[in-house]
Write an enzyme that holds these catalytic residues in place. Structure first.
Site, mmCIF file in Angstrom:
data_model
loop_
_atom_site.group_PDB
_atom_site.id
_atom_site.type_symbol
_atom_site.label_atom_id
_atom_site.label_comp_id
_atom_site.label_asym_id
_atom_site.label_seq_id
_atom_site.Cartn_x
_atom_site.Cartn_y
_atom_site.Cartn_z
ATOM 1 C CD GLU A 56 -5.656 -31.193 -8.584
ATOM 2 O OE1 GLU A 56 -5.608 -31.485 -9.808
ATOM 3 O OE2 GLU A 56 -4.640 -30.897 -7.923
ATOM 4 C CD GLU A 112 -3.119 -33.164 -4.978
ATOM 5 O OE1 GLU A 112 -2.324 -32.877 -5.908
ATOM 6 O OE2 GLU A 112 -4.188 -33.765 -5.172
#
Length: 405
Positions: free
Chosen positions: A203, A320
């Site tokens: 991320e 995710e």
């Protein structure tokens, strides 16, 4: 087969000791590759259902806890989960892999060796992240702090992407991990087909440049560096999927803000093999009801898939997603409905020839790991209804893979 395996172990005491471990291994054969917008394995389509267990190396540093890693792989494969995403970094702090720039704890590296060898034994492919955007397990903040400690002028954590010293620290980590020879299997990480691919960072975000250009320059440099060491494995950036400035009309799909990435431009980097998205509508759209959050995820997935197919022309993985037990309206049935909605979208988009390879639920734990609870945890042996949902998706994706093959 059991008798032959036992015989080989007996003989191994005399002349075949190095082969004993290999006799127990169900080693994945062939490297996962990309052809156009599809994942390919041994010349056939590769579709999957998978999971996140970021904690595996950290837990495996304690020999008595390694059974938890093995148990998760065992329960995951029983549920048909064939891809696991986990961390190949831990920078500074407790149980650090990299204790200071370029200095590694061999004991922790052997924990990573163990985790990879167990994935190999159970036939699970790995997506390994090489760093973190956040301070958890060190990540970007630790790298820039190391530079500050060395007397380097640092303005903010975003200097991670531009400072030559910090970039050198990161490249050193890439080199050390990719060229590591597993002490259990004897196979170099860069030569191990158990590893499906690498992620540059979990991320990545950049507050000083919301356009995505600063991160793009860093990703281009690091992707080229990774490929100069390892051209056998796939590579992703590790992004959540936020749109940037290259196609302003796409920003309508963002949850009201940007994070310094550009899903289109960043994934067009030649050395990047597949795109990724994450989705946490319970956090991103806090306060909106369940229907609105589910509708957002469906739009998020569909827009990113369309762009992966038409513009980026690479496969997409939903790396995710999950449903938090900390939500005010949480229940097992609510989580089940949400997971079913996500899984149905993944399956239907793949069935219609879409570029999506699969989804990875966040996160699978073993029994007795309450300290790792984050609200999204799933213990397959303790949550049978969720286990059924996951297993059904695995069966559907495997069946579709056979149909397409």
């Amino acid at each position: 087969m059991a008798c032959l395996r036992k015989l080989s172990c007996i003989l191994g005491l005399i002349v075949l000791v190095p082969l004993v471990c290999e006799a127990r291994v169900l080693a994945p054969s062939g490297f996962v590759q990309v052809r156009g917008t599809q994942f390919i394995l041994n010349s056939s389509p590769f579709l999957f259902n998978g999971f996140n267990s970021y904690w595996m190396m950290n837990v495996a540093t304690e020999p008595s806890d390694r059974i938890k890693v093995s148990n998760v792989f065992r329960e995951a494969t029983a549920a048909g989960l064939s891809v696991c995403r986990t961390w190949a970094f831990s920078d500074g702090g407790d149980r650090a892999l990299q204790t200071s720039p370029g200095v590694y704890d061999e004991h922790v590296f052997q924990a990573l060796d163990f985790m990879i060898s167990e994935a190999r034994r159970y036939g699970v492919r790995l997506i390994l992240s090489l760093s973190n955007n956040y301070h958890n397990f060190g990540g970007r903040p630790q790298y820039v702090q190391w530079a500050r400690n060395a007397g380097v002028a640092i303005n903010s954590d975003d200097d991670f992407y531009t400072n030559a010293v910090v970039k050198g620290y990161y490249k050193n980590h890439v080199q050390r991990v990719l060229t590591r020879v597993n002490t259990i299997t004897g196979v170099s990480y860069r030569d191990d087909p158990t590893i499906m691919g690498w992620e540059l960072m979990n991320e990545p975000r950049c507050q000083v440049d919301y356009s995505g250009n600063t991160l793009n320059d860093w990703a281009q440099e690091m992707a080229s560096y990774v490929k100069s060491i390892d051209n056998k494995h796939l590579l992703a950036i590790g992004m959540e999927g936020f749109y940037g400035d290259s196609m302003p009309d796409r920003k309508q799909y963002n949850p009201g803000y940007q994070v310094g990435t550009d899903y289109i431009k960043n994934n067009l980097i030649r050395e990047i093999d597949f795109a990724t998205i994450h989705a946490y509508p319970d956090i991103w759209l806090s306060g909106q009801d369940e229907n609105a959050q589910t509708a957002f995820v469906q739009r998020w997935m569909e827009s990113h898939l369309a762009d992966a197919e038409a513009i980026i022309r690479k496969p997409l993985v939903f790396t995710e997603f999950g449903k938090s037990k900390k939500d005010a309206d949480y229940s097992i049935s609510t989580r089940g409905a949400y997971m079913n909605a996500v899984y149905s979208d993944i399956y239907n988009l793949a069935r219609n020839g879409g570029a999506i390879g699969g989804g990875l639920v966040w996160q699978i734990l073993a029994e007795g790991m309450e300290s790792y609870d984050d609200g999204y945890e799933i213990v397959l042996s303790e949550e049978p209804s969720t286990n059924v949902i996951i297993s059904q998706q695995s069966t559907k994706m495997k069946s579709l893979e056979r149909t397409l093959g």
